[in-house]
Design a protein around this motif. Structure first.
Motif, PDB file in Angstrom:
ATOM      1  N   ALA A   1       0.819  -1.186  -0.011  1.00  8.91           N
ATOM      2  CA  ALA A   1      -0.134  -0.087  -0.102  1.00  8.91           C
ATOM      3  C   ALA A   1       0.895   1.289  -0.011  1.00  8.91           C
ATOM      4  O   ALA A   1       0.440   2.419  -0.454  1.00  8.91           O
ATOM      5  CB  ALA A   1      -0.802  -0.090   1.352  1.00  8.91           C
ATOM      6  N   ASN A   2       2.000   1.087   0.500  1.00  7.98           N
ATOM      7  CA  ASN A   2       2.733   2.350   0.619  1.00  7.98           C
ATOM      8  C   ASN A   2       3.996   2.486  -0.212  1.00  7.98           C
ATOM      9  O   ASN A   2       4.787   3.223   0.161  1.00  7.98           O
ATOM     10  CB  ASN A   2       3.425   2.327   2.201  1.00  7.98           C
ATOM     11  N   SER A   3       4.256   1.470  -1.035  1.00  6.64           N
ATOM     12  CA  SER A   3       5.251   1.465  -2.214  1.00  6.64           C
ATOM     13  C   SER A   3       4.956   2.161  -3.385  1.00  6.64           C
ATOM     14  O   SER A   3       3.959   1.981  -3.988  1.00  6.64           O
ATOM     15  CB  SER A   3       5.687   0.039  -2.418  1.00  6.64           C
ATOM     16  N   LYS A   4       6.019   2.781  -4.099  1.00  8.50           N
ATOM     17  CA  LYS A   4       5.827   3.327  -5.573  1.00  8.50           C
ATOM     18  C   LYS A   4       6.345   2.385  -6.328  1.00  8.50           C
ATOM     19  O   LYS A   4       6.325   2.807  -7.602  1.00  8.50           O
ATOM     20  CB  LYS A   4       6.501   4.617  -5.222  1.00  8.50           C
ATOM     21  N   LEU A   5       7.244   1.456  -6.102  1.00 12.93           N
ATOM     22  CA  LEU A   5       8.011   0.702  -6.717  1.00 12.93           C
ATOM     23  C   LEU A   5       6.908  -0.314  -7.634  1.00 12.93           C
ATOM     24  O   LEU A   5       6.142  -0.818  -7.006  1.00 12.93           O
ATOM     25  CB  LEU A   5       8.783  -0.235  -6.230  1.00 12.93           C
ATOM     26  N   ARG A   6       7.264  -0.608  -8.934  1.00 13.98           N
ATOM     27  CA  ARG A   6       6.471  -1.664  -9.485  1.00 13.98           C
ATOM     28  C   ARG A   6       7.122  -3.294  -9.081  1.00 13.98           C
ATOM     29  O   ARG A   6       8.403  -3.281  -8.696  1.00 13.98           O
ATOM     30  CB  ARG A   6       7.040  -1.589 -10.962  1.00 13.98           C
ATOM     31  N   VAL A   7       6.357  -3.971  -8.884  1.00 13.21           N
ATOM     32  CA  VAL A   7       6.660  -5.375  -8.628  1.00 13.21           C
ATOM     33  C   VAL A   7       6.928  -5.929 -10.000  1.00 13.21           C
ATOM     34  O   VAL A   7       6.185  -5.987 -10.876  1.00 13.21           O
ATOM     35  CB  VAL A   7       5.414  -6.123  -7.871  1.00 13.21           C
ATOM     36  N   GLY A   8       8.252  -6.572  -9.740  1.00  4.59           N
ATOM     37  CA  GLY A   8       8.641  -7.388 -10.958  1.00  4.59           C
ATOM     38  C   GLY A   8       8.427  -8.951 -10.905  1.00  4.59           C
ATOM     39  O   GLY A   8       9.014  -9.632  -9.955  1.00  4.59           O
ATOM     40  N   LYS A   9       7.549  -9.290 -11.635  1.00  5.28           N
ATOM     41  CA  LYS A   9       6.984 -10.592 -11.388  1.00  5.28           C
ATOM     42  C   LYS A   9       7.487 -11.365 -12.583  1.00  5.28           C
ATOM     43  O   LYS A   9       7.426 -11.057 -13.959  1.00  5.28           O
ATOM     44  CB  LYS A   9       5.299 -10.752 -11.606  1.00  5.28           C
ATOM     45  N   ASP A  10       8.261 -12.737 -12.423  1.00  5.86           N
ATOM     46  CA  ASP A  10       8.573 -13.606 -13.583  1.00  5.86           C
ATOM     47  C   ASP A  10       9.514 -12.841 -14.417  1.00  5.86           C
ATOM     48  O   ASP A  10       9.530 -13.276 -15.606  1.00  5.86           O
ATOM     49  CB  ASP A  10       7.387 -14.370 -14.167  1.00  5.86           C
ATOM     50  N   ILE A  11      10.443 -12.313 -14.022  1.00  9.59           N
ATOM     51  CA  ILE A  11      11.603 -11.686 -14.877  1.00  9.59           C
ATOM     52  C   ILE A  11      12.879 -12.508 -15.137  1.00  9.59           C
ATOM     53  O   ILE A  11      13.428 -12.899 -13.605  1.00  9.59           O
ATOM     54  CB  ILE A  11      11.952 -10.234 -14.347  1.00  9.59           C
ATOM     55  N   SER A  12      13.140 -12.853 -16.147  1.00  6.63           N
ATOM     56  CA  SER A  12      14.193 -13.994 -16.239  1.00  6.63           C
ATOM     57  C   SER A  12      15.109 -13.293 -17.153  1.00  6.63           C
ATOM     58  O   SER A  12      16.484 -13.650 -17.207  1.00  6.63           O
ATOM     59  CB  SER A  12      13.875 -15.139 -16.501  1.00  6.63           C
ATOM     60  N   ASN A  13      14.785 -12.141 -17.964  1.00  7.50           N
ATOM     61  CA  ASN A  13      15.715 -11.653 -18.885  1.00  7.50           C
ATOM     62  C   ASN A  13      16.772 -10.776 -18.077  1.00  7.50           C
ATOM     63  O   ASN A  13      16.231  -9.847 -17.437  1.00  7.50           O
ATOM     64  CB  ASN A  13      14.838 -11.054 -19.856  1.00  7.50           C
ATOM     65  N   ASP A  14      18.153 -10.712 -18.416  1.00 11.28           N
ATOM     66  CA  ASP A  14      18.903  -9.892 -17.872  1.00 11.28           C
ATOM     67  C   ASP A  14      18.819  -8.459 -18.018  1.00 11.28           C
ATOM     68  O   ASP A  14      18.935  -7.364 -17.087  1.00 11.28           O
ATOM     69  CB  ASP A  14      20.583 -10.321 -18.619  1.00 11.28           C
ATOM     70  N   VAL A  15      18.323  -8.014 -19.058  1.00  9.84           N
ATOM     71  CA  VAL A  15      18.370  -6.581 -19.464  1.00  9.84           C
ATOM     72  C   VAL A  15      16.853  -6.121 -18.724  1.00  9.84           C
ATOM     73  O   VAL A  15      16.986  -5.028 -18.194  1.00  9.84           O
ATOM     74  CB  VAL A  15      18.041  -6.133 -21.053  1.00  9.84           C
ATOM     75  N   GLU A  16      15.926  -6.589 -18.929  1.00 11.05           N
ATOM     76  CA  GLU A  16      14.550  -6.663 -18.151  1.00 11.05           C
ATOM     77  C   GLU A  16      14.863  -6.382 -16.584  1.00 11.05           C
ATOM     78  O   GLU A  16      14.237  -5.726 -15.882  1.00 11.05           O
ATOM     79  CB  GLU A  16      13.466  -7.687 -18.274  1.00 11.05           C
ATOM     80  N   ALA A  17      15.666  -7.211 -16.080  1.00 12.46           N
ATOM     81  CA  ALA A  17      16.118  -7.432 -14.621  1.00 12.46           C
ATOM     82  C   ALA A  17      16.785  -6.240 -14.194  1.00 12.46           C
ATOM     83  O   ALA A  17      16.586  -5.270 -13.366  1.00 12.46           O
ATOM     84  CB  ALA A  17      16.700  -8.453 -14.211  1.00 12.46           C
ATOM     85  N   ILE A  18      17.680  -5.738 -15.011  1.00 10.71           N
ATOM     86  CA  ILE A  18      18.578  -4.567 -14.627  1.00 10.71           C
ATOM     87  C   ILE A  18      17.787  -3.298 -14.663  1.00 10.71           C
ATOM     88  O   ILE A  18      17.729  -2.352 -13.855  1.00 10.71           O
ATOM     89  CB  ILE A  18      19.892  -4.318 -15.500  1.00 10.71           C
ATOM     90  N   GLU A  19      16.882  -3.186 -16.080  1.00  6.83           N
ATOM     91  CA  GLU A  19      15.850  -1.937 -16.176  1.00  6.83           C
ATOM     92  C   GLU A  19      14.996  -1.910 -14.831  1.00  6.83           C
ATOM     93  O   GLU A  19      14.853  -0.945 -14.292  1.00  6.83           O
ATOM     94  CB  GLU A  19      15.140  -2.147 -17.304  1.00  6.83           C
ATOM     95  N   LEU A  20      14.365  -2.887 -14.302  1.00  4.58           N
ATOM     96  CA  LEU A  20      13.711  -2.973 -12.966  1.00  4.58           C
ATOM     97  C   LEU A  20      14.605  -2.409 -11.925  1.00  4.58           C
ATOM     98  O   LEU A  20      14.093  -1.439 -11.100  1.00  4.58           O
ATOM     99  CB  LEU A  20      13.051  -4.409 -12.648  1.00  4.58           C
TER     100      LEU A  20
END
Length: 159
Positions: free
Chosen positions: A87-106
């Protein structure tokens, strides 16, 4: 103006506690995102990133404890439920990320938000001469700026 036992104005300290609890919530989501990235990363960079994500989540775990202890030191109660964190977070929840670039972007996206929150806390703490919170935020900011630079270098992007 009413002061607490540390000599800080009560009203402004309560506002600072609220912001620190917001930071705590964001760090809990960041921590859990890092755990998921650590577990789910795939590809040729697995070994390097698996270790890096572990390093980052271990660091986050330490910061979470420091934030909660600062809330307590200032006379507040740290948030401690998953529902409060979400409820108090502004961060996007990263679900099922396995790609390196997507992970670093998150991670980069998360660091940007954490830095904004920390700078806001730094400013509010400065207003009441709260050197303990200032010191903690300064340390967090300098470490995360360096992490941002390194991850941007990994992505071959400019700051």
């Amino acid at each position: 103006m009413k002061l607490n036992s540390l000599g800080f104005p009560v009203e402004q300290t309560n506002e600072l506690i609220k912001e620190l609890n917001g930071l705590l919530s964001n760090f809990q989501v960041y921590y859990q995102n890092l755990r998921g990235l650590h577990w789910n990363i795939r590809g040729k960079r697995f070994f390097d990133l698996h270790l890096k994500f572990e390093e980052l989540y271990n660091d986050s775990q330490l910061k979470i404890d420091l934030i909660a202890e600062r809330v307590l030191t200032l006379g507040g109660t740290p948030l401690h439920t998953f529902s409060d964190y979400v409820a108090n977070s502004k961060l996007r929840v990263g679900k099922d990320i396995s790609n390196d670039v997507e992970a670093i972007e998150l991670i980069l996206e998360s660091l940007s938000i954490l830095l904004q929150i920390e700078r806001s806390i730094l400013n509010k703490a400065s207003e009441i001469n709260d050197e303990g919170t200032n010191s903690m935020m300064s340390d967090f900011i300098s470490e995360q700026e360096k992490t941002n630079w390194m991850l941007k270098a990994w992505m071959e992007e400019d700051i």
